[in-house]
Design an enzyme around this catalytic site. Sequence first.
Site, PDB file in Angstrom:
ATOM      1  N   GLY A   1      28.271 -40.250 -22.011  1.00 35.81           N
ATOM      2  CA  GLY A   1      29.134 -41.298 -22.534  1.00 35.81           C
ATOM      3  C   GLY A   1      30.536 -40.687 -22.881  1.00 35.81           C
TER       4      GLY A   1
ATOM      5  N   GLY B   1      32.727 -39.932 -26.150  1.00 39.17           N
ATOM      6  CA  GLY B   1      33.136 -39.704 -27.693  1.00 39.17           C
ATOM      7  C   GLY B   1      34.601 -39.907 -28.125  1.00 39.17           C
ATOM      8  N   GLY B   2      34.642 -39.791 -29.393  1.00 36.82           N
ATOM      9  CA  GLY B   2      36.111 -39.848 -29.799  1.00 36.82           C
ATOM     10  C   GLY B   2      36.641 -38.637 -29.345  1.00 36.82           C
ATOM     11  CG  PHE B   3      37.961 -35.770 -31.199  1.00 33.63           C
ATOM     12  CD1 PHE B   3      39.052 -35.259 -31.233  1.00 33.63           C
ATOM     13  CD2 PHE B   3      37.289 -36.581 -32.196  1.00 33.63           C
ATOM     14  CE1 PHE B   3      39.967 -35.874 -32.161  1.00 33.63           C
ATOM     15  CE2 PHE B   3      38.065 -37.105 -33.114  1.00 33.63           C
ATOM     16  CZ  PHE B   3      39.540 -36.817 -33.206  1.00 33.63           C
ATOM     17  N   GLY B   4      36.030 -36.551 -26.835  1.00 36.06           N
ATOM     18  CA  GLY B   4      35.592 -36.075 -25.432  1.00 36.06           C
ATOM     19  C   GLY B   4      34.299 -36.447 -24.982  1.00 36.06           C
TER      20      GLY B   4
ATOM     21  CB  VAL C   1      28.509 -36.934 -24.577  1.00 33.92           C
ATOM     22  CG1 VAL C   1      27.090 -36.007 -25.074  1.00 33.92           C
ATOM     23  CG2 VAL C   1      29.230 -36.994 -26.020  1.00 33.92           C
TER      24      VAL C   1
ATOM     25  CG  ASP D   1      34.366 -43.023 -36.060  1.00 31.06           C
ATOM     26  OD1 ASP D   1      34.445 -43.965 -36.412  1.00 31.06           O
ATOM     27  OD2 ASP D   1      34.314 -42.379 -34.960  1.00 31.06           O
TER      28      ASP D   1
END
Length: 838
Positions: free
Chosen positions: A528, A530-533, A535, A646
């Site tokens: 998936g 995420g907010g910063f890259g 996974v 978050d």
Amino acid sequence: MIVYLLKKVVLMLVYLVKSKKGMRITAPNDLSWFLLIFPLIFQVISGATDSIEAGKSIRDGETIVSSGGKFELGFFSPGNSRNRYVGMWFKNITVTTVVWVANRDLPLTDNLGVLKLIQPGILVLLNVTNGTVWSSNASRAVENPVAQLLESGNLVVRDGNDHDGQENLLWQSFDHPTDTYLPGMSLGWNFVTGKETYLSSWKSNDDPGTGEFSFHLDPTGYPQLLIRKGSAVQSRIGPWNGIRFPGPPNPKEDPTYSLTFMMDDEKVYYRSDSVDGSFVSRYTINQSGVSQRWTWVDRTRGWVLYFSLPADICDTYNLCGSFGSCNVGSSPSCECLDRFVPKDPDGWVRADWSNGCVRRTNLSCQGDVFLKYSGIKLPDAQRSWNKATMTLDECRQECLRNCSCTAYTQLDINKGNGCLIWYEDQLIDIRTMTQDGQAIYIRMAASEADSGGKKREVVLIASLVSVMGVVLSGLSLFLCLWKIRKNDSKLSKLGKYKCDEKHPDLPFFNLSVILKATNHFSQSNKLGEGGFGPVYKGVLEEGQEIAVKRLSKESRQGLDELKTELIFIAKLQHRNLVKILGCCIQGDESMLIYEYMPNKSLDVILFDQTKSRLLDWPKRFHIINGIARGLLYLHQDSRLRIIHRDLKAGNILLDAEMNPKISDFGLARSFGGNQTEAQTLHVVGTYGYMSPEYAVEGLFSIKSDVFSFGVLVLEIVSGKRNRGFSHSDHSLNLLGHAWKLYKEGRSLELVDASLDHKIYSPEVVRSIQVGLLCVQQNPEDRPTMSSVVLMLGNEGEIPQAKKPGFFTERDVLASQNSSSTDAANSRNEVTITMPEPR
Ligand SMILES: *[C@@H]1O[C@H](CO)[C@@H](O)[C@H](O)[C@H]1NC(C)=O
Ligand SMILES: *[C@@H]1O[C@H](CO)[C@@H](O)[C@H](O)[C@H]1NC(C)=O
Ligand SMILES: *[C@@H]1O[C@H](CO)[C@@H](O)[C@H](O)[C@H]1NC(C)=O
Ligand SMILES: *[C@@H]1O[C@H](CO)[C@@H](O)[C@H](O)[C@H]1NC(C)=O
């Protein structure tokens, strides 16, 4: 060849046996004699099968095999064709993959062809009438030539008397590639002979003939990689920046390859050599002009796509015209660079970007300034000028001196010097790049230097971005450090990481280990985003499953101070916080390695009608309590106050026993001492979980985390998302609905219909009340996590809840509009963040 010789040997043996003893070849001593001699003969034959000696040949049906058995050369028919070609393919790979074709444009029509090595060192392909269909060239004549198929997939003709003469070849197939690049090949130009080595596509799957697409190292202006259709450029990578051609095909710091780039008056070439010979990969250009790097994965017995170019619409050459910049994330894709306007505004609106953009303010030549544009793919350098010995400042002077100079940049980011200059008032094929982007200085009228408009925004974003960069790089280390203690001994035993010498506790994974574990970050391993890259899932060699979060690019500065500071934070550990096995910081790649959570994240299960049945009330209550304790630990028990910022169902991971683990500290922020509240200029978080004071005023505190926790509790109880909740009787959101039921004493109606909760009613009611307390409008009214934990445990009085904040959807939208323009557009549960730090 083997087959041919074997046939002869067997025939000979059978003949011998027959002639001596009649037909009784099953007689014991005959058979043992045969078995004895057979392996010997086989050895002798197979020892010679990687070469063709002078005067010798192979015919259709025979092959030669490289010494290690990686490649095989022989005759084949592609696809449904009946034509015969001499080609080379991987021998041990179940999917026949042809990597080279000799007579690609000159097929044989029958299977009577012969490939022969003749004096003074030429390979010829003869047809049935001994006519030459195809031949190689020899750079010189030798007495005893030999053709040999090397383990690299290179078919070479060399001097057989010169035993270590690998350098001085008469001919090699690596100089005449077809559609496939193999490690060790050199792409580029020999200016002395005027010969170029480049890839060109097949015509079709049935015809390996020279197709219309080709892949070049183009030295015009300054070296770039180009995909052409005929002579028209389709896609471009580069220019060369001293380390690589920035962009996807040349992954940064890829330890499996060593790159060589050579440029002088006689030649320019580019080569990548495989560091690990067992690694099987190839780079191809296909019949639709897509170039791809493939890696063979034995486990799945298939080729895995490592990357593809063009990868997105912004890889289309010159899509946005001059001074236009392509951004895949925005719609429409083309934008003018800041301080430029569309040349043809009407066309621009209709998505005809070909006319590009022009300066908002014309240049005046005298007194012009240069403005920096960062994070972009440099414009096409085919008509650029360069000088390697200049500094950036000299480069600026040089550009300033000549009114027709449009822009300049640093030539070599590795050495940190050199000058690349564009003279034409056109800069084309620019795109934004989140990774590997560079900076260019573009000439502007002096009045643009301090004109407001977007500039302040740029500065603001830049400063926020750098703050985030620091926070992020800090966090990656923090998480690293934090993990140490838990897994230190285990990992040491595995020998999977090397430690930082100063901080022997830091578990660092080697990039090569991560690349191997994740199949080079293949798409199929992606879990998936995420907010910063993104996974990725991975499997370490010993079989341990891991999740790898690949952080977007971050600032490299201040790493040392952060390390020191983070040694403290490293002491954090809690069973309701996700486990970090280590990290990997190599070059400007930073990754966090987590333990893989088989049950993924809470939202995947909770909001799925079927899967949510797995969560009965005791499990849900267990999850609520776990999250509360994890958050309490972050807020109060740890030495530094951590605000998550978050918290949402997507950030709660579940292990095999459905124990909740808070994850994704990408947005967390640590505080020293008793600072509990701060203001941020740019809201970061996920709508639906954000407290009003945070969404509207950017005020965040531990109480904004409490608000998100309250939303989460109500979602867990009801099995419904707060965002997107609807009810036939009213227009309230989940919070409003829960409050309404609570006021009317009907709280239990909120509970997920699939839950059998009767015997747990007191717990359910208590949870709802705590949830409502947490989402109250006024931050001061909300309980702290320590009282939440107590209340959930039925210790102490639970006060009556007041009206929640954001209890209708309209409420939320109105405040979002006033706070941020992105908000209205993003209705899905995506973390809203600033542009990636660079
Ligand atoms: C290779 O062959 C071509 C034509 O067959 C000829 O023009 C060229 O000179 C040859 N090159 C060398 C190096 O012998
Ligand atoms: C070339 O590769 C692309 C991307 O994988 C694929 O969509 C396309 O069908 C391929 N073209 C041919 C002719 O196989
Ligand atoms: C800017 O330059 C262009 C082309 O030279 C010219 O057509 C245009 O009128 C100029 N604009 C202004 C504001 O001077
Ligand atoms: C400016 O650069 C252009 C392009 O290289 C060149 O033709 C021209 O002579 C230069 N002008 C001056 C004044 O140096």
